[in-house]
Design an enzyme around this catalytic site. Sequence first.
Site, PDB file in Angstrom:
ATOM      1  N   GLU A 107       0.905  -1.102  -0.040  1.00 44.28           N
ATOM      2  CA  GLU A 107       0.023   0.063  -0.093  1.00 44.28           C
ATOM      3  C   GLU A 107       0.931   1.102  -0.054  1.00 44.28           C
ATOM      4  OE1 GLU A 107      -3.302   2.424   2.503  1.00 44.28           O
ATOM      5  OE2 GLU A 107      -2.594   0.624   3.216  1.00 44.28           O
ATOM      6  N   ARG A 126       5.439 -12.961   9.567  1.00 45.07           N
ATOM      7  CA  ARG A 126       6.351 -11.522   9.266  1.00 45.07           C
ATOM      8  C   ARG A 126       7.685 -11.350  10.141  1.00 45.07           C
ATOM      9  NH1 ARG A 126       2.843  -6.532  10.516  1.00 45.07           N
ATOM     10  NH2 ARG A 126       4.911  -5.581  10.498  1.00 45.07           N
ATOM     11  N   LYS A 140       4.250   0.916   9.586  1.00 49.36           N
ATOM     12  CA  LYS A 140       4.219   2.090   8.890  1.00 49.36           C
ATOM     13  C   LYS A 140       3.735   3.252   9.618  1.00 49.36           C
ATOM     14  CE  LYS A 140       3.106   0.189   4.849  1.00 49.36           C
ATOM     15  NZ  LYS A 140       2.753   0.469   3.282  1.00 49.36           N
TER      16      LYS A 140
END
Length: 561
Positions: free
Chosen positions: A36, A262, A272
């Site tokens: 994104e 992850r 983020k």
Amino acid sequence: MLTKDQFADNHFIRTIIEEDLKSGKHTAIQTRFPPEPNGYLHIGHAKSICLNFGLAYIYDGQCNLRFDDTNPEKENQEYVDSIKEDVRWLGFEWSGEPRYASDYFDQLFDYAVGLIKEGKAYVDDLTPEEMREYRGTLTEPGKNSPYRDRSVEENLDLFYKMRDGAFPDGSKTLRLKIDMASGNINLRDPVIYRIRRAHHHNTGDKWCIYPMYDYTHALSDAIENITHSLCTLEFESHRPLYDWVVENTPVTGKPRQYEFSRLELLYSITSKRKLNQLVTEGHVSGWDDPRMPTISGMRRRGYTPEGLRLFAKRVGISKSENIVDMSVLEGAIREELENSAPRLMAVLDPLKVTLTNFEAGKTQSRSAAFHPNHEAMGSREVPVSPTIYIERDDFAENPPKGFKRLTPGGEVRLRHGYVIRCDEVVKDAAGNVVELKCSIDHDTLGKNPEGRKVKGVIHWVSAEHAAPITVRLYDRLFTVERPDAVRGDDGEYLPFTDFLNPESVREITAYAESAVQNLPPESHWQFERIGYFVTDRKDHTADKPVFNKTVGLKDTWQKAA
């Protein structure tokens, strides 16, 4: 240059792919990297990039770069451009042109209309608060919205009016009609469209309704005929919704989602949102601050694509928790630079040394290779002058046991130079050592002294020939291993910014061999006996060198921790 052995092997996703190819389920592999564009990529994305692009490379398939841009208020072109640059810098190229989920907004709208016509989606008027109340909990089922049984005709009329801007932001949503009693909360009539008047970086002001991520992501994968949709474990509970969307829309592609753990890096954060907070609140100089775990920050720090790919291979791919110590990352970077970076000498904390028996014409310089194992890197002259600089901590008046550097009356070899003896220590009025007066053994250039052993070797620079440089020394950005996971006495999480390290960067003036002059930005060097450094991407100029410390010669993380 990429080679197939640079990527993680013997992991479960490779096993799945090989079985799929062997059985004929797939004849070619199609993956995608779908960030994104709401921030810069970080170390966790580097792992995902190496996985998705690496698998396509290994199995002669293709990997798309697709921007999942469904949240226009947080996305912009700067982030798009930075992501493309980071992917290419890591050594990868995507298949065809970059793709955008927003490229498919017309198709996604049409699919949503089809779902309404089939009685599988409805327009809801519940507020976000009411929707949470109706959704239920992990132990209690939800209950149907009072708007769930609207007719197909009414839903179609309302959805078209939503698209045409007839209703205020947030006043209505389009929801899938699945199962409000499902044990998986993601299947309790998830929202797939919301009203939001926001300018979109790609579609401009065409839309005032935007599709939600889960709906968009599944259909984008299907439209692109992705064979293996790889994502991190937090999306495992979303997989039933992913499958439902693909199965209930007339898409030709039938992707399958696979989840892996992850990457979490100690003494760092990979959210983020939190990285953006560091930037907007001024805790760092920007997304590319060398202390940041962003790819652009690590690049500016001096990490190399080869080193990051080696790190990604070493941490591997699995479903187990993947919390990695910083020493693993720095070890991979150090190993790559050991082979690729030329060497020279620099003194970071200079102590003046006067060579009392220096004789012009007799005291000679010596040639030294830029790398002991790579003759092709060439060599340079290492000149000597009556005054040189050594590191302050390479001298001790009262040396500890085992100290093998310079002491009063002691001898040491200058790297690529002579053996010298410290004859006199000069101090200022406060008792601080400000100068050493030493004598050269002129018979020791390139050979050992007669009748005695000199064990210590130190680096140095000639004061007459050295170039002043600005050096930025970096430490960990946070003072605790998990800065976003520390709870206070009340059990609540403490702000992660409470644990910022005030000593995470220090800027000094140092002296280096003249070879540092006229270097371009992003030149990697080993300063002998100190560590690896890189000329800064932004601030370095040929006549005013600025070096960032990349990593030391030895692992200091475990000791410091």
